[in-house]
Design a protein around this motif. Structure first.
Motif, PDB file in Angstrom:
ATOM      1  N   UNK A  30     -20.786  34.088 -26.613  1.00 28.87           N
ATOM      2  CA  UNK A  30     -20.479  33.519 -25.300  1.00 28.87           C
ATOM      3  C   UNK A  30     -19.058  33.001 -25.218  1.00 28.87           C
ATOM      4  N   UNK A  31     -18.596  32.343 -26.280  1.00 27.72           N
ATOM      5  CA  UNK A  31     -17.236  31.793 -26.299  1.00 27.72           C
ATOM      6  C   UNK A  31     -16.197  32.912 -26.318  1.00 27.72           C
ATOM      7  N   UNK A  32     -16.433  33.954 -27.107  1.00 29.82           N
ATOM      8  CA  UNK A  32     -15.497  35.084 -27.145  1.00 29.82           C
ATOM      9  C   UNK A  32     -15.399  35.733 -25.763  1.00 29.82           C
ATOM     10  N   UNK A  33     -16.528  35.906 -25.101  1.00 27.28           N
ATOM     11  CA  UNK A  33     -16.522  36.477 -23.742  1.00 27.28           C
ATOM     12  C   UNK A  33     -15.764  35.574 -22.776  1.00 27.28           C
ATOM     13  N   UNK A  34     -15.961  34.282 -22.938  1.00 27.14           N
ATOM     14  CA  UNK A  34     -15.274  33.304 -22.095  1.00 27.14           C
ATOM     15  C   UNK A  34     -13.758  33.405 -22.277  1.00 27.14           C
ATOM     16  N   UNK A  35     -13.301  33.497 -23.508  1.00 22.57           N
ATOM     17  CA  UNK A  35     -11.866  33.624 -23.777  1.00 22.57           C
ATOM     18  C   UNK A  35     -11.332  34.908 -23.165  1.00 22.57           C
ATOM     19  N   UNK A  36     -12.089  35.986 -23.321  1.00 20.38           N
ATOM     20  CA  UNK A  36     -11.667  37.268 -22.746  1.00 20.38           C
ATOM     21  C   UNK A  36     -11.491  37.194 -21.244  1.00 20.38           C
ATOM     22  N   UNK A  37     -12.400  36.529 -20.564  1.00 24.56           N
ATOM     23  CA  UNK A  37     -12.296  36.449 -19.099  1.00 24.56           C
ATOM     24  C   UNK A  37     -11.098  35.592 -18.688  1.00 24.56           C
ATOM     25  N   UNK A  38     -10.804  34.545 -19.466  1.00 27.89           N
ATOM     26  CA  UNK A  38      -9.632  33.730 -19.162  1.00 27.89           C
ATOM     27  C   UNK A  38      -8.355  34.570 -19.236  1.00 27.89           C
ATOM     28  N   UNK A  39      -8.325  35.549 -20.117  1.00 27.24           N
ATOM     29  CA  UNK A  39      -7.141  36.393 -20.267  1.00 27.24           C
ATOM     30  C   UNK A  39      -6.936  37.330 -19.077  1.00 27.24           C
ATOM     31  N   UNK A  40      -8.028  37.764 -18.443  1.00 28.16           N
ATOM     32  CA  UNK A  40      -7.896  38.722 -17.338  1.00 28.16           C
ATOM     33  C   UNK A  40      -7.892  38.079 -15.954  1.00 28.16           C
ATOM     34  N   UNK A  41      -8.296  36.826 -15.852  1.00 27.99           N
ATOM     35  CA  UNK A  41      -8.414  36.209 -14.529  1.00 27.99           C
ATOM     36  C   UNK A  41      -7.100  36.161 -13.743  1.00 27.99           C
ATOM     37  N   UNK A  42      -5.943  35.931 -14.364  1.00 26.36           N
ATOM     38  CA  UNK A  42      -4.724  35.957 -13.542  1.00 26.36           C
ATOM     39  C   UNK A  42      -4.534  37.289 -12.823  1.00 26.36           C
ATOM     40  N   UNK A  43      -4.872  38.397 -13.463  1.00 27.53           N
ATOM     41  CA  UNK A  43      -4.771  39.706 -12.813  1.00 27.53           C
ATOM     42  C   UNK A  43      -5.843  39.865 -11.733  1.00 27.53           C
ATOM     43  N   UNK A  44      -7.028  39.337 -11.981  1.00 33.45           N
ATOM     44  CA  UNK A  44      -8.116  39.424 -10.998  1.00 33.45           C
ATOM     45  C   UNK A  44      -7.710  38.695  -9.718  1.00 33.45           C
ATOM     46  N   UNK A  45      -7.088  37.511  -9.868  1.00 38.96           N
ATOM     47  CA  UNK A  45      -6.719  36.708  -8.705  1.00 38.96           C
ATOM     48  C   UNK A  45      -5.604  37.338  -7.872  1.00 38.96           C
TER      49      UNK A  45
END
Length: 170
Positions: A30-45
């Motif tokens: 869960x934590x690894x997935x969480x870190x991964x999403x934090x890395x892509x969120x600037x592009x998503x926004x």
């Protein structure tokens, strides 16, 4: 909605028959997935509004907690539910902070972030832990996680209704 997850997830897994070590690996996933999403969120926004992301995370949480409550003995489903942590915590947190930074500018950003953390993790975490503790022994894991699922769904409906109402008054 995360109250039963943060308070009883490991206990639920052990009661379902998984080892404590495996439960720890699921937390790590869960934590690894969480870190991964934090890395892509600037592009998503760049192409998706934070409000849209927030609504999607609430709906995902409703599904996730139902899966954890009723399908924990099904390993592929449990793994999927843990992968959803990227959305139910990571994307949610990123979207919430994006909205905090939009509404609290300049020197007020630190105050806005403190207010968000106090309400979301302080008050929200306390209420979630209290209701899950009260429900766990009398209702069981499935119903306790179902309450979490309903809370997430109600939050999604309230958020969507608020958004439509705000659009009508603009």
């Amino acid at each position: 909605a995360h109250g039963p997850y943060y308070t009883f997830f490991t206990l639920h897994l052990v009661e379902t028959g998984y080892s404590k070590s495996f439960a720890g690996w699921l937390w790590a996933l869960g934590v690894v997935c969480e870190i991964g999403i934090f890395l892509v969120m600037p592009r998503v926004f760049r192409s998706v509004r934070p409000e849209t992301v927030l609504l999607a995370t609430l709906l995902t949480a409703a599904v996730r907690f139902a899966l954890i409550g009723w399908q924990a003995d099904n390993l592929p489903v449990l793994l999927l539910a843990q992968l959803m942590h990227a959305f139910t915590f990571g994307a949610y947190h990123a979207a919430a902070l994006s909205l905090v930074h939009r509404h609290f500018t300049g020197k007020n950003q630190a105050r806005g972030q403190a207010l968000y953390n106090s309400l979301a993790f302080g008050v929200g975490g306390t209420i979630g832990s209290l209701y899950s503790g009260a429900a766990w022994d009398s209702l069981g894991a499935g119903m306790t996680f179902s309450i979490a699922s309903v809370c997430a769904l109600l939050a999604a409906l309230a958020f969507a209704w608020r958004g439509k109402r705000a659009a009508c008054t603009s």
